[in-house]
Design a protein around this motif. Structure first.
Motif, short mmCIF file in Angstrom:
data_model
loop_
_atom_site.label_atom_id
_atom_site.label_comp_id
_atom_site.label_asym_id
_atom_site.label_seq_id
_atom_site.Cartn_x
_atom_site.Cartn_y
_atom_site.Cartn_z
N SER A 307 0.83 -1.21 0.00
CA SER A 307 0.00 0.00 0.00
C SER A 307 0.86 1.25 0.00
CB SER A 307 -0.90 0.02 1.24
OG SER A 307 -1.81 -1.04 1.25
N TYR A 308 0.36 2.32 -0.62
CA TYR A 308 1.08 3.59 -0.50
C TYR A 308 0.89 4.17 0.88
CZ TYR A 308 -3.00 6.74 -1.50
OH TYR A 308 -4.17 7.45 -1.49
N ARG A 309 1.79 5.06 1.29
CA ARG A 309 1.87 5.50 2.68
C ARG A 309 1.70 7.01 2.81
NH1 ARG A 309 5.88 1.55 1.54
NH2 ARG A 309 6.63 3.19 0.16
N PRO A 310 1.21 7.47 3.95
CA PRO A 310 1.30 8.90 4.26
C PRO A 310 2.77 9.30 4.29
CG PRO A 310 -0.23 7.81 5.76
CD PRO A 310 0.46 6.72 5.00
N GLY A 311 3.09 10.41 3.66
CA GLY A 311 4.47 10.86 3.57
C GLY A 311 5.14 10.50 2.26
N ASP A 312 4.54 9.61 1.47
CA ASP A 312 5.09 9.28 0.16
C ASP A 312 5.01 10.48 -0.78
OD1 ASP A 312 5.53 6.72 1.02
OD2 ASP A 312 4.09 5.76 -0.32
N VAL A 313 5.88 10.52 -1.76
CA VAL A 313 5.78 11.48 -2.86
C VAL A 313 5.50 10.70 -4.13
CG1 VAL A 313 7.01 13.16 -4.28
CG2 VAL A 313 7.26 13.20 -1.80
N VAL A 314 4.42 11.07 -4.81
CA VAL A 314 3.96 10.38 -6.01
C VAL A 314 4.10 11.31 -7.21
CG1 VAL A 314 1.92 9.40 -7.15
CG2 VAL A 314 2.36 8.91 -4.72
N ARG A 315 4.62 10.77 -8.31
CA ARG A 315 4.72 11.54 -9.55
C ARG A 315 3.57 11.15 -10.47
NH1 ARG A 315 8.73 14.52 -11.65
NH2 ARG A 315 10.23 13.64 -10.16
N HIS A 316 2.76 12.14 -10.84
CA HIS A 316 1.58 11.89 -11.67
C HIS A 316 1.93 11.89 -13.16
CE1 HIS A 316 -1.36 12.28 -8.41
NE2 HIS A 316 -0.58 13.24 -7.94
N TYR A 317 0.98 11.45 -13.97
CA TYR A 317 1.12 11.58 -15.41
C TYR A 317 1.35 13.06 -15.73
CZ TYR A 317 0.08 11.33 -20.39
OH TYR A 317 0.17 11.40 -21.76
#
Length: 477
Positions: A307-317
């Protein structure tokens, strides 16, 4: 796959026909306006949606239509169908309704809409589908009106089928409805429609294209995500509308897990995506002269080691990065990818997204009104007018400048859950992904589901927004 019978999808609507002569012996309903009426010794005050059973020759029901506004006629149609089906021991297959000399075509359409939607029922049962009423025969004293009323009903039926399909999709239990099922179903229900092309992209394609938000949200589930892409392109159309619907087929909240008490309702968390799929199907069936592209990013927000986590940085399309603050704010994560992709690939004239996005909007507006945010007044007016025609209520909300800075991130470009007024900051977050295209955001967290029947709504998924989207597309045709 299921080992028990599922209701048909789309659900079968009752047959509604118009005639200028009745059938001898068929049970009859008489409409009563706010002036009231007396039949068979029973006085009916004409209150909207009130049905009273009488015994006076062929007349069996008196149905109140109140002051005769559109909502009154819809409520009357729904109430009649429910009353007819209330006694399971005495099933009635066909009912005829006396319209009266002053009834017009719009009222006929609203009565039919109420009957179609008010009689909706979704139940997964060993007995399969049930329901007694099969035909509603509308009797007009004007022989020449019959063809015009028939034409009116053909269009209204497509709108009713859109709302019904949206309800079906949202009501389907999530042990059946995963992202793959939703994608396959979207392709099936649009198959054969002129001008429609349907595609479902899998998790490998999403990874290759950089759909970081969809992949993050769907990463905790054994059921991988999908992007559903439906295009309707009639020859000669000059306007192009992009519709984007949230397709979270079940939402546990992820690691920021939801309370158990309401989690069972999260099968309807793809109601926005369902409305978009159903609307495009109806738009194509009506052959509206407007190009429409529909995107539904579908994922299951689950809990696991991946699962993704609070605090993660995600790069969008498209490259924008998001700092995750709450994994239960997953809808905006998948919408962000789809918005950028849809705008940059298809170059639409306007874009509208639909989502059960925030509990804050349910608190602000309750359960019968959708929240509308828009970057331009003209588009906002179009949506509000479309909702008025469809019988769905919207309230325009502000994109407050005071909260724009809160959405901007320190660790990443934007912050997913910055606090503050939740519905507004969610809309401001989405606005970061729409460039300068006219954009509207429709938050249906409140009206997407209902706990009890009212007007033409039944408990469960309501199909809210599907009819508004069809009417919006028609305004561009």
């Amino acid at each position: 796959m299921a080992r028990f019978p599922l209701p048909s999808l789309p659900s079968r609507l009752i047959d509604i026909e118009v005639a200028d002569t009745g059938r001898r012996g068929a049970p009859t309903a008489v409409l009563v306006n706010s002036d009231g009426a007396e039949v068979g010794g029973l006085r009916h005050p004409g209150k909207t949606g009130e049905v009273r059973e009488v015994s006076d020759g062929g007349v069996r029901w008196l149905v109140g239509v109140g002051a005769g506004a559109a909502k009154d006629w819809r409520a009357a149609g729904a109430a009649l169908v429910r009353a007819v089906g209330a006694d399971a021991d005495k099933p009635v297959k066909a009912v005829q309704v006396e319209l009266g000399p002053d009834v017009n075509g719009e009222q006929v359409g609203e009565l039919a809409m109420g009957a179609w939607l008010g009689g909706y029922r979704y139940k997964v049962s060993a007995e399969g589908e049930r329901g007694s009423l099969r035909t509603l025969r509308l009797l007009t004293p004007h022989e020449r009106a019959v063809p015009a009323y028939d034409e009116m009903l053909r269009r209204v039926r497509e709108l009713a089928e859109a709302a019904t399909l949206a309800r079906d999709l949202a009501n389907t239990p999530s042990n059946i409805k995963n992202p793959e099922w939703l994608a396959d179903t979207a392709l099936r229900v649009t198959e054969g429609l002129a001008g429609v092309r349907a595609t479902a992209y899998d998790e490998k394609w999403l990874a290759e294209q950089g759909f970081g938000g969809v992949l993050a949200v769907g990463g905790g589930s054994a059921s991988p995500p999908r992007l559903i892409e439906l295009t309707y392109r009639p020859r000669g159309a000059t306007k192009h509308l992009l519709l984007v619907g949230k397709g979270i087929t079940f939402d546990t909240g992820g690691l920021s897990i939801k309370p158990a008490a309401g989690m069972h309702l999260m099968r309807t968390d793809m109601a926005g995506g369902g409305a978009v799929i159903a609307a495009l199907r109806a738009i194509a069936a009506l052959r509206l002269d407007v190009r429409v592209t529909a995107l539904v990013p579908a994922a299951e927000n689950h809990v696991s080691g991946s699962s993704y986590r609070p605090g993660d940085v995600v790069r969008h399309y498209g490259g924008i990065t998001t700092e995750v603050g709450n994994t239960d704010a997953e809808g905006r994560m998948v919408l962000a990818d789809a918005l950028v992709y849809g705008i940059r690939r298809f170059r639409p004239d306007a874009v509208v997204d639909v989502a059960t996005l925030t509990g804050a909007m349910k608190v602000a507006l309750g359960t019968r009104i959708g929240g509308l945010f828009a970057s331009e007044d003209e588009l906002a007016k179009r949506v509000l007018a479309a909702g008025e025609r469809a019988g769905e209520a919207w309230w325009r909300m502000p994109l407050l400048a005071e909260h724009v800075e809160a959405v901007h991130g320190e660790l990443a470009d934007v912050r997913q859950a910055p606090g503050g007024p939740g519905g507004i900051t969610a809309a401001l977050f989405l606005r970061e992904f729409v460039d300068d295209v006219p954009w509207a955001h429709m938050d249906i967290a409140g009206p997407a589901r209902a706990e009890s029947a009212y007007a033409d709504v039944v408990p469960g998924a309501t199909g809210f927004a599907a009819r508004t989207l069809v009417e919006l597309a028609a305004s561009y045709a």
